[in-house]
Design a protein around this motif. Structure first.
Motif, PDB file in Angstrom:
ATOM      1  N   ALA A 149       2.951  10.057  -7.602  1.00  0.00           N
ATOM      2  CA  ALA A 149       1.669  10.771  -7.649  1.00  0.00           C
ATOM      3  C   ALA A 149       0.620  10.171  -6.718  1.00  0.00           C
ATOM      4  CB  ALA A 149       1.133  10.791  -9.078  1.00  0.00           C
ATOM      5  N   LEU A 150       0.964   9.082  -6.013  1.00  0.00           N
ATOM      6  CA  LEU A 150       0.021   8.440  -5.111  1.00  0.00           C
ATOM      7  C   LEU A 150       0.272   8.855  -3.662  1.00  0.00           C
ATOM      8  CD1 LEU A 150       0.086   4.809  -6.568  1.00  0.00           C
ATOM      9  CD2 LEU A 150      -1.904   6.333  -6.549  1.00  0.00           C
ATOM     10  N   ILE A 151      -0.800   8.854  -2.876  1.00  0.00           N
ATOM     11  CA  ILE A 151      -0.664   8.991  -1.431  1.00  0.00           C
ATOM     12  C   ILE A 151      -0.498   7.581  -0.878  1.00  0.00           C
ATOM     13  CG2 ILE A 151      -1.816   9.658   0.705  1.00  0.00           C
ATOM     14  CD1 ILE A 151      -3.245  11.825  -0.876  1.00  0.00           C
ATOM     15  N   HIS A 152       0.623   7.326  -0.220  1.00  0.00           N
ATOM     16  CA  HIS A 152       1.008   5.959   0.124  1.00  0.00           C
ATOM     17  C   HIS A 152       0.454   5.540   1.490  1.00  0.00           C
ATOM     18  CE1 HIS A 152       3.451   5.648  -3.438  1.00  0.00           C
ATOM     19  NE2 HIS A 152       3.946   6.830  -3.162  1.00  0.00           N
ATOM     20  N   GLN A 153      -0.810   5.170   1.461  1.00  0.00           N
ATOM     21  CA  GLN A 153      -1.488   4.716   2.673  1.00  0.00           C
ATOM     22  C   GLN A 153      -1.078   3.293   3.047  1.00  0.00           C
ATOM     23  OE1 GLN A 153      -5.728   4.689   2.240  1.00  0.00           O
ATOM     24  NE2 GLN A 153      -6.121   4.493   4.433  1.00  0.00           N
ATOM     25  N   THR A 154      -0.743   2.456   2.041  1.00  0.00           N
ATOM     26  CA  THR A 154      -0.467   1.040   2.300  1.00  0.00           C
ATOM     27  C   THR A 154       1.010   0.745   2.494  1.00  0.00           C
ATOM     28  OG1 THR A 154      -0.190   0.437  -0.043  1.00  0.00           O
ATOM     29  CG2 THR A 154      -2.440   0.457   0.837  1.00  0.00           C
ATOM     30  N   LYS A 155       1.863   1.729   2.293  1.00  0.00           N
ATOM     31  CA  LYS A 155       3.297   1.491   2.415  1.00  0.00           C
ATOM     32  C   LYS A 155       3.629   1.069   3.843  1.00  0.00           C
ATOM     33  CE  LYS A 155       7.641   3.503   0.829  1.00  0.00           C
ATOM     34  NZ  LYS A 155       8.267   4.694   0.194  1.00  0.00           N
ATOM     35  N   GLY A 156       4.302  -0.046   3.973  1.00  0.00           N
ATOM     36  CA  GLY A 156       4.643  -0.556   5.290  1.00  0.00           C
ATOM     37  C   GLY A 156       3.629  -1.543   5.842  1.00  0.00           C
ATOM     38  N   MET A 157       2.459  -1.649   5.190  1.00  0.00           N
ATOM     39  CA  MET A 157       1.483  -2.645   5.617  1.00  0.00           C
ATOM     40  C   MET A 157       2.010  -4.047   5.315  1.00  0.00           C
ATOM     41  SD  MET A 157      -2.348  -1.462   4.471  1.00  0.00           S
ATOM     42  CE  MET A 157      -3.215  -0.107   5.231  1.00  0.00           C
ATOM     43  N   SER A 158       1.677  -4.999   6.167  1.00  0.00           N
ATOM     44  CA  SER A 158       1.948  -6.397   5.849  1.00  0.00           C
ATOM     45  C   SER A 158       0.935  -6.866   4.809  1.00  0.00           C
ATOM     46  CB  SER A 158       1.831  -7.259   7.106  1.00  0.00           C
ATOM     47  OG  SER A 158       0.485  -7.298   7.554  1.00  0.00           O
ATOM     48  N   ASN A 159       1.212  -8.016   4.201  1.00  0.00           N
ATOM     49  CA  ASN A 159       0.260  -8.551   3.223  1.00  0.00           C
ATOM     50  C   ASN A 159      -1.094  -8.826   3.861  1.00  0.00           C
ATOM     51  OD1 ASN A 159       2.339  -8.382   1.458  1.00  0.00           O
ATOM     52  ND2 ASN A 159       2.611 -10.569   1.146  1.00  0.00           N
ATOM     53  N   LYS A 160      -1.084  -9.303   5.105  1.00  0.00           N
ATOM     54  CA  LYS A 160      -2.323  -9.571   5.812  1.00  0.00           C
ATOM     55  C   LYS A 160      -3.094  -8.281   6.070  1.00  0.00           C
ATOM     56  CE  LYS A 160      -4.122 -11.822   9.986  1.00  0.00           C
ATOM     57  NZ  LYS A 160      -3.766 -12.544  11.234  1.00  0.00           N
ATOM     58  N   GLU A 161      -2.391  -7.225   6.433  1.00  0.00           N
ATOM     59  CA  GLU A 161      -3.038  -5.929   6.680  1.00  0.00           C
ATOM     60  C   GLU A 161      -3.623  -5.355   5.390  1.00  0.00           C
ATOM     61  OE1 GLU A 161      -0.375  -4.313  10.475  1.00  0.00           O
ATOM     62  OE2 GLU A 161       0.304  -3.969   8.404  1.00  0.00           O
ATOM     63  N   LEU A 162      -2.937  -5.579   4.266  1.00  0.00           N
ATOM     64  CA  LEU A 162      -3.459  -5.104   2.984  1.00  0.00           C
ATOM     65  C   LEU A 162      -4.761  -5.823   2.650  1.00  0.00           C
ATOM     66  CD1 LEU A 162      -3.228  -3.461   0.393  1.00  0.00           C
ATOM     67  CD2 LEU A 162      -1.789  -5.275  -0.557  1.00  0.00           C
ATOM     68  N   LEU A 163      -4.794  -7.132   2.856  1.00  0.00           N
ATOM     69  CA  LEU A 163      -6.025  -7.889   2.623  1.00  0.00           C
ATOM     70  C   LEU A 163      -7.159  -7.382   3.509  1.00  0.00           C
ATOM     71  CD1 LEU A 163      -4.646 -11.539   2.305  1.00  0.00           C
ATOM     72  CD2 LEU A 163      -5.707 -10.194   0.493  1.00  0.00           C
ATOM     73  N   GLN A 164      -6.863  -7.096   4.753  1.00  0.00           N
ATOM     74  CA  GLN A 164      -7.881  -6.587   5.669  1.00  0.00           C
ATOM     75  C   GLN A 164      -8.386  -5.221   5.236  1.00  0.00           C
ATOM     76  OE1 GLN A 164      -5.766  -6.760   9.421  1.00  0.00           O
ATOM     77  NE2 GLN A 164      -6.428  -8.859   9.857  1.00  0.00           N
ATOM     78  N   ALA A 165      -7.487  -4.364   4.762  1.00  0.00           N
ATOM     79  CA  ALA A 165      -7.883  -3.029   4.307  1.00  0.00           C
ATOM     80  C   ALA A 165      -8.788  -3.103   3.079  1.00  0.00           C
ATOM     81  CB  ALA A 165      -6.642  -2.196   3.985  1.00  0.00           C
ATOM     82  N   LEU A 166      -8.628  -4.172   2.294  1.00  0.00           N
ATOM     83  CA  LEU A 166      -9.433  -4.366   1.084  1.00  0.00           C
ATOM     84  C   LEU A 166     -10.653  -5.248   1.330  1.00  0.00           C
ATOM     85  CD1 LEU A 166      -6.497  -4.932  -1.425  1.00  0.00           C
ATOM     86  CD2 LEU A 166      -7.956  -2.913  -1.297  1.00  0.00           C
ATOM     87  N   ASN A 167     -10.817  -5.707   2.572  1.00  0.00           N
ATOM     88  CA  ASN A 167     -11.919  -6.616   2.929  1.00  0.00           C
ATOM     89  C   ASN A 167     -11.908  -7.881   2.076  1.00  0.00           C
ATOM     90  OD1 ASN A 167     -13.066  -4.932   4.976  1.00  0.00           O
ATOM     91  ND2 ASN A 167     -13.980  -3.653   3.377  1.00  0.00           N
ATOM     92  N   LEU A 168     -10.723  -8.428   1.860  1.00  0.00           N
ATOM     93  CA  LEU A 168     -10.564  -9.654   1.081  1.00  0.00           C
ATOM     94  C   LEU A 168     -10.178 -10.795   2.009  1.00  0.00           C
ATOM     95  CD1 LEU A 168      -8.561  -8.264  -1.982  1.00  0.00           C
ATOM     96  CD2 LEU A 168     -11.007  -8.827  -1.894  1.00  0.00           C
ATOM     97  N   SER A 169     -10.826 -11.935   1.839  1.00  0.00           N
ATOM     98  CA  SER A 169     -10.535 -13.088   2.695  1.00  0.00           C
ATOM     99  C   SER A 169      -9.921 -14.206   1.856  1.00  0.00           C
ATOM    100  CB  SER A 169     -11.818 -13.577   3.380  1.00  0.00           C
ATOM    101  OG  SER A 169     -12.825 -13.856   2.420  1.00  0.00           O
ATOM    102  N   TYR A 170      -8.620 -14.068   1.609  1.00  0.00           N
ATOM    103  CA  TYR A 170      -7.859 -15.073   0.876  1.00  0.00           C
ATOM    104  C   TYR A 170      -6.622 -15.422   1.699  1.00  0.00           C
ATOM    105  CZ  TYR A 170     -10.657 -14.228  -3.324  1.00  0.00           C
ATOM    106  OH  TYR A 170     -11.687 -14.124  -4.217  1.00  0.00           O
ATOM    107  N   PRO A 171      -6.048 -16.607   1.469  1.00  0.00           N
ATOM    108  CA  PRO A 171      -4.847 -16.966   2.222  1.00  0.00           C
ATOM    109  C   PRO A 171      -3.622 -16.139   1.845  1.00  0.00           C
ATOM    110  CG  PRO A 171      -5.377 -18.651   0.594  1.00  0.00           C
ATOM    111  CD  PRO A 171      -6.533 -17.719   0.633  1.00  0.00           C
ATOM    112  N   SER A 172      -3.682 -15.481   0.695  1.00  0.00           N
ATOM    113  CA  SER A 172      -2.549 -14.669   0.229  1.00  0.00           C
ATOM    114  C   SER A 172      -3.074 -13.531  -0.637  1.00  0.00           C
ATOM    115  CB  SER A 172      -1.584 -15.546  -0.582  1.00  0.00           C
ATOM    116  OG  SER A 172      -0.638 -14.754  -1.280  1.00  0.00           O
ATOM    117  N   ASP A 173      -2.306 -12.460  -0.736  1.00  0.00           N
ATOM    118  CA  ASP A 173      -2.694 -11.369  -1.632  1.00  0.00           C
ATOM    119  C   ASP A 173      -2.064 -11.524  -3.012  1.00  0.00           C
ATOM    120  OD1 ASP A 173      -0.138 -10.897  -0.761  1.00  0.00           O
ATOM    121  OD2 ASP A 173      -0.440  -8.798  -0.252  1.00  0.00           O
ATOM    122  N   GLU A 174      -1.334 -12.600  -3.228  1.00  0.00           N
ATOM    123  CA  GLU A 174      -0.728 -12.859  -4.529  1.00  0.00           C
ATOM    124  C   GLU A 174      -1.804 -13.172  -5.575  1.00  0.00           C
ATOM    125  OE1 GLU A 174       1.392 -12.360  -7.015  1.00  0.00           O
ATOM    126  OE2 GLU A 174       2.987 -13.066  -5.674  1.00  0.00           O
TER     127      GLU A 174
END
Length: 357
Positions: A149-174
């Motif tokens: 039911a989701l539109i998969h905008q983040t599928k295939g993004m790297s973890n770093k790209e996901l953090l950038q898309a969320l404007n989060l500045s952490y060493p990991s998205d874990e």
């Protein structure tokens, strides 16, 4: 004689007014009857369903839509009544300003009145996705990527790209996404789920950090998050969380390595087969807390609110060791001798000695 004529004239005028009012009320009643009868009797939903042959018709109303826009959207999506009639029906039912956006499953053959009231109630299709405490980032991304039911905008993004898309500045998205069940409308961007859960985690983490106990061996909220994730993975029984927190924080304060298996397992990654070997404990990774003192470089899972609170408020205990008892709970020890005895009893199943040889 003139008085009689005047009285008769007043009587005729009064009767004329009464008849006129009666005709108006009759016409109004007839108009309302026809209007409401049409609204609730004439079918507005096509008899041919458009979703999997189920007896429902699927329509979607966009957010921030005016009544005329909603009427246009419903008409364009196949309702068998024109836009003017839809607007007239909504105003007649006094729901013109109450129609809510979302995806609706309308009953096939349903009347205009019935579906307008359904939309005004917001009785729409809702989807959900659950982030489970202890879930890792690769498990979470797999669950979100697979949700139909989701539109998969983040599928295939790297973890770093996901953090950038969320404007989060952490060493990991874990560990950045708070475990909970998130409700959403169909066809929502998956990035919104990440954003909502990250904002919820940040709020929970800041609150816990602001109310933390004094003297903790933690320098930042992120370190609190890291420790919370370890507590989450080590906890077999909820009531043990604050004691497990005490053990790890006592070890940090004493300069002892944490020596916790879940961090080693996380360092192995998704290829871990469920069997932790001695060779794994000797493998030098940043997450091997047998070989390296202090916290690992990132969280190892998504911690629950309870684990975050336990990390911020450890039990008042001098315990430095714990061992699983086999029933979900743990035995806590302050000395190595006591711990080894507990390991013999609960892990090696060696009965404690009752006397000297």
């Amino acid at each position: 004689m003139s008085r009689k004529i005047q009285s008769r004239s007043l009587f005729i005028k009064k009767n004329s007014k009464d008849r006129g009012l009666k005709y108006c009320l009759t016409f109004l009643a007839l108009f309302l009857g026809l209007t409401y009868g049409g609204i609730f009797l004439l079918p507005a939903v096509p008899n041919i369903p458009n979703v999997d042959s189920a007896p429902v018709y699927k329509v979607k109303i966009n957010p921030n839509s005016s009544l005329s826009s909603i009427a246009g959207q419903l008409s364009e999506q196949g309702l068998s009544i024109n836009q003017f009639t839809i607007q007239l029906g909504a105003r007649s039912l006094f729901v013109g300003s109450k129609l809510k956006p979302g995806t609706y499953m309308l009953p096939v053959g349903g009347s205009l009145g019935k579906i307008l009231l359904q939309i005004a109630r917001g009785d729409r299709v809702r989807e959900s996705i659950a982030i489970i405490p202890g879930m890792t980032i690769w498990q979470l991304r797999s669950v979100i990527d697979a949700h139909p039911a989701l539109i998969h905008q983040t599928k295939g993004m790297s973890n770093k790209e996901l953090l950038q898309a969320l404007n989060l500045s952490y060493p990991s998205d874990e560990g950045l996404f708070l475990p909970d069940t998130y409700i959403f409308d169909p066809d929502e961007l998956d990035l919104n789920i990440y954003r909502r859960s990250a904002q919820a985690m940040q709020k929970q983490l800041n609150q816990a950090w602001g109310q933390k106990a004094s003297g903790l061996p933690l320098k930042t909220p992120y370190e609190l998050l890291i420790l919370s994730s370890i507590i989450e993975k080590e906890t077999g029984r909820i009531s043990d969380r604050d004691m497990i927190s005490a053990v790890f924080e006592n070890r940090l304060n004493n300069g002892m390595p944490l020596q916790t298996d879940p961090t080693v397992i996380y360092g192995i990654g998704p290829k871990f087969d469920g069997n932790l070997r001695k060779a794994d404990l000797r493998k030098d990774t940043a997450y091997n807390t047998y070989m390296h003192k202090g916290l690992p470089p990132s969280p190892i899972a998504m911690p629950s609110k309870e684990s975050i609170l336990a990390a911020a408020h450890p039990a008042k205990s001098g315990a430095l060791f714990f061992v699983a008892k086999g029933d979900g709970s743990s035995h806590f020890s302050q000395s190595l001798k006591e711990h080894e005895s507990a390991v013999d009893r609960y892990q090696r199943k060696i009965a404690p000695r009752t006397g000297a040889n």
